[in-house]
Write a protein that holds these residues in place. Structure first.
Motif, PDB file in Angstrom:
ATOM      1  N   ILE A 169      -7.478 -13.497 -25.156  1.00 22.19           N
ATOM      2  CA  ILE A 169      -7.993 -14.477 -24.189  1.00 22.19           C
ATOM      3  C   ILE A 169      -9.450 -14.806 -24.504  1.00 22.19           C
ATOM      4  N   GLU A 170     -10.249 -13.791 -24.770  1.00 21.59           N
ATOM      5  CA  GLU A 170     -11.666 -14.015 -25.087  1.00 21.59           C
ATOM      6  C   GLU A 170     -11.826 -14.899 -26.318  1.00 21.59           C
ATOM      7  N   ARG A 171     -10.974 -14.712 -27.313  1.00 22.50           N
ATOM      8  CA  ARG A 171     -11.034 -15.543 -28.528  1.00 22.50           C
ATOM      9  C   ARG A 171     -10.764 -17.008 -28.197  1.00 22.50           C
ATOM     10  N   HIS A 172      -9.740 -17.254 -27.374  1.00 16.00           N
ATOM     11  CA  HIS A 172      -9.428 -18.634 -26.982  1.00 16.00           C
ATOM     12  C   HIS A 172     -10.550 -19.220 -26.126  1.00 16.00           C
ATOM     13  N   ALA A 173     -11.108 -18.411 -25.224  1.00 16.64           N
ATOM     14  CA  ALA A 173     -12.197 -18.895 -24.364  1.00 16.64           C
ATOM     15  C   ALA A 173     -13.424 -19.279 -25.189  1.00 16.64           C
ATOM     16  N   ALA A 174     -13.666 -18.562 -26.283  1.00 15.28           N
ATOM     17  CA  ALA A 174     -14.804 -18.893 -27.156  1.00 15.28           C
ATOM     18  C   ALA A 174     -14.596 -20.224 -27.869  1.00 15.28           C
ATOM     19  N   MET A 175     -13.337 -20.618 -28.064  1.00 17.87           N
ATOM     20  CA  MET A 175     -13.027 -21.875 -28.754  1.00 17.87           C
ATOM     21  C   MET A 175     -12.883 -23.059 -27.806  1.00 17.87           C
ATOM     22  N   ASP A 176     -12.679 -22.787 -26.511  1.00 20.72           N
ATOM     23  CA  ASP A 176     -12.376 -23.872 -25.571  1.00 20.72           C
ATOM     24  C   ASP A 176     -13.085 -23.612 -24.246  1.00 20.72           C
ATOM     25  N   ALA A 177     -14.065 -24.447 -23.931  1.00 24.91           N
ATOM     26  CA  ALA A 177     -14.877 -24.266 -22.723  1.00 24.91           C
ATOM     27  C   ALA A 177     -14.087 -24.471 -21.430  1.00 24.91           C
ATOM     28  N   ARG A 178     -12.881 -25.025 -21.524  1.00 26.17           N
ATOM     29  CA  ARG A 178     -12.075 -25.226 -20.313  1.00 26.17           C
ATOM     30  C   ARG A 178     -11.456 -23.926 -19.808  1.00 26.17           C
ATOM     31  N   ILE A 179     -11.487 -22.881 -20.638  1.00 29.44           N
ATOM     32  CA  ILE A 179     -10.868 -21.602 -20.263  1.00 29.44           C
ATOM     33  C   ILE A 179     -11.887 -20.729 -19.549  1.00 29.44           C
ATOM     34  N   ARG A 180     -11.505 -20.281 -18.352  1.00 26.80           N
ATOM     35  CA  ARG A 180     -12.311 -19.331 -17.588  1.00 26.80           C
ATOM     36  C   ARG A 180     -11.522 -18.033 -17.490  1.00 26.80           C
ATOM     37  N   LEU A 181     -12.167 -16.932 -17.765  1.00 23.97           N
ATOM     38  CA  LEU A 181     -11.515 -15.625 -17.750  1.00 23.97           C
ATOM     39  C   LEU A 181     -11.945 -14.846 -16.524  1.00 23.97           C
ATOM     40  N   ASN A 189      -0.838  -7.159 -20.104  1.00 27.16           N
ATOM     41  CA  ASN A 189      -0.183  -6.607 -21.298  1.00 27.16           C
ATOM     42  C   ASN A 189       0.806  -7.589 -21.935  1.00 27.16           C
ATOM     43  N   VAL A 190       0.317  -8.788 -22.214  1.00 25.49           N
ATOM     44  CA  VAL A 190       1.166  -9.822 -22.813  1.00 25.49           C
ATOM     45  C   VAL A 190       0.602 -10.300 -24.152  1.00 25.49           C
ATOM     46  N   GLU A 191       0.048  -9.364 -24.927  1.00 28.65           N
ATOM     47  CA  GLU A 191      -0.568  -9.765 -26.190  1.00 28.65           C
ATOM     48  C   GLU A 191       0.414 -10.478 -27.124  1.00 28.65           C
ATOM     49  N   ALA A 192       1.697 -10.190 -27.011  1.00 30.39           N
ATOM     50  CA  ALA A 192       2.692 -10.829 -27.881  1.00 30.39           C
ATOM     51  C   ALA A 192       2.935 -12.293 -27.508  1.00 30.39           C
ATOM     52  N   TYR A 193       2.533 -12.695 -26.303  1.00 26.10           N
ATOM     53  CA  TYR A 193       2.852 -14.037 -25.806  1.00 26.10           C
ATOM     54  C   TYR A 193       1.637 -14.890 -25.437  1.00 26.10           C
ATOM     55  N   ILE A 194       0.476 -14.275 -25.221  1.00 24.27           N
ATOM     56  CA  ILE A 194      -0.653 -15.018 -24.660  1.00 24.27           C
ATOM     57  C   ILE A 194      -1.186 -16.084 -25.610  1.00 24.27           C
ATOM     58  N   ASP A 195      -1.147 -15.847 -26.920  1.00 23.79           N
ATOM     59  CA  ASP A 195      -1.616 -16.878 -27.854  1.00 23.79           C
ATOM     60  C   ASP A 195      -0.760 -18.138 -27.742  1.00 23.79           C
ATOM     61  N   GLU A 196       0.548 -17.966 -27.763  1.00 21.75           N
ATOM     62  CA  GLU A 196       1.454 -19.111 -27.652  1.00 21.75           C
ATOM     63  C   GLU A 196       1.230 -19.861 -26.340  1.00 21.75           C
ATOM     64  N   CYS A 197       1.046 -19.119 -25.263  1.00 22.11           N
ATOM     65  CA  CYS A 197       0.804 -19.732 -23.957  1.00 22.11           C
ATOM     66  C   CYS A 197      -0.481 -20.550 -23.957  1.00 22.11           C
ATOM     67  N   LEU A 198      -1.573 -19.958 -24.406  1.00 21.11           N
ATOM     68  CA  LEU A 198      -2.859 -20.649 -24.374  1.00 21.11           C
ATOM     69  C   LEU A 198      -2.912 -21.815 -25.353  1.00 21.11           C
ATOM     70  N   ILE A 199      -2.295 -21.680 -26.507  1.00 20.15           N
ATOM     71  CA  ILE A 199      -2.228 -22.805 -27.443  1.00 20.15           C
ATOM     72  C   ILE A 199      -1.484 -23.974 -26.809  1.00 20.15           C
ATOM     73  N   SER A 200      -0.378 -23.691 -26.154  1.00 17.55           N
ATOM     74  CA  SER A 200       0.408 -24.736 -25.504  1.00 17.55           C
ATOM     75  C   SER A 200      -0.396 -25.447 -24.415  1.00 17.55           C
ATOM     76  N   VAL A 201      -1.067 -24.678 -23.585  1.00 21.98           N
ATOM     77  CA  VAL A 201      -1.855 -25.273 -22.497  1.00 21.98           C
ATOM     78  C   VAL A 201      -3.012 -26.088 -23.059  1.00 21.98           C
ATOM     79  N   ARG A 202      -3.677 -25.572 -24.091  1.00 19.34           N
ATOM     80  CA  ARG A 202      -4.816 -26.277 -24.673  1.00 19.34           C
ATOM     81  C   ARG A 202      -4.403 -27.582 -25.352  1.00 19.34           C
TER      82      ARG A 202
END
Length: 79
Positions: free
Chosen positions: A52-64, A15-28
């Motif tokens: 998370i699924e949206r980021h995984a579709a854009m970056d093959a390094r992400i495993r969900l 339940n971190v929808e407010a923060y997960i985009d910023e986190c994944l963008i930073s890591v990517r």
């Protein structure tokens, strides 16, 4: 050609929808390409999983890993 993974990054999410985009963008955006990004969604009830699924579709390094909600578990390490 497959790259050898040098670093694994594990991101727990619940339940971190407010923060997960910023986190994944930073890591990517890190400069090391030989990484795997493992995001363990603990049964979120908000839109965390969709982000998370949206980021995984854009970056093959992400495993969900989509898991049923278990919450935090404490394991006693010392007898």
């Amino acid at each position: 050609m497959n790259k050898t993974i040098k670093v694994s990054i594990l991101i727990p999410a619940y339940n971190v929808e407010a923060y997960i985009d910023e986190c994944l963008i930073s890591v990517r955006q890190q400069t090391l390409d030989e990484v795997e990004i493992i995001v363990a969604d603990d049964g979120s009830t908000d839109a965390t999983l969709q982000h998370i699924e949206r980021h995984a579709a854009m970056d093959a390094r992400i495993r969900l890993l989509h898991l049923p909600h278990r919450g935090f578990t404490y394991t006693k390490c010392f007898a």
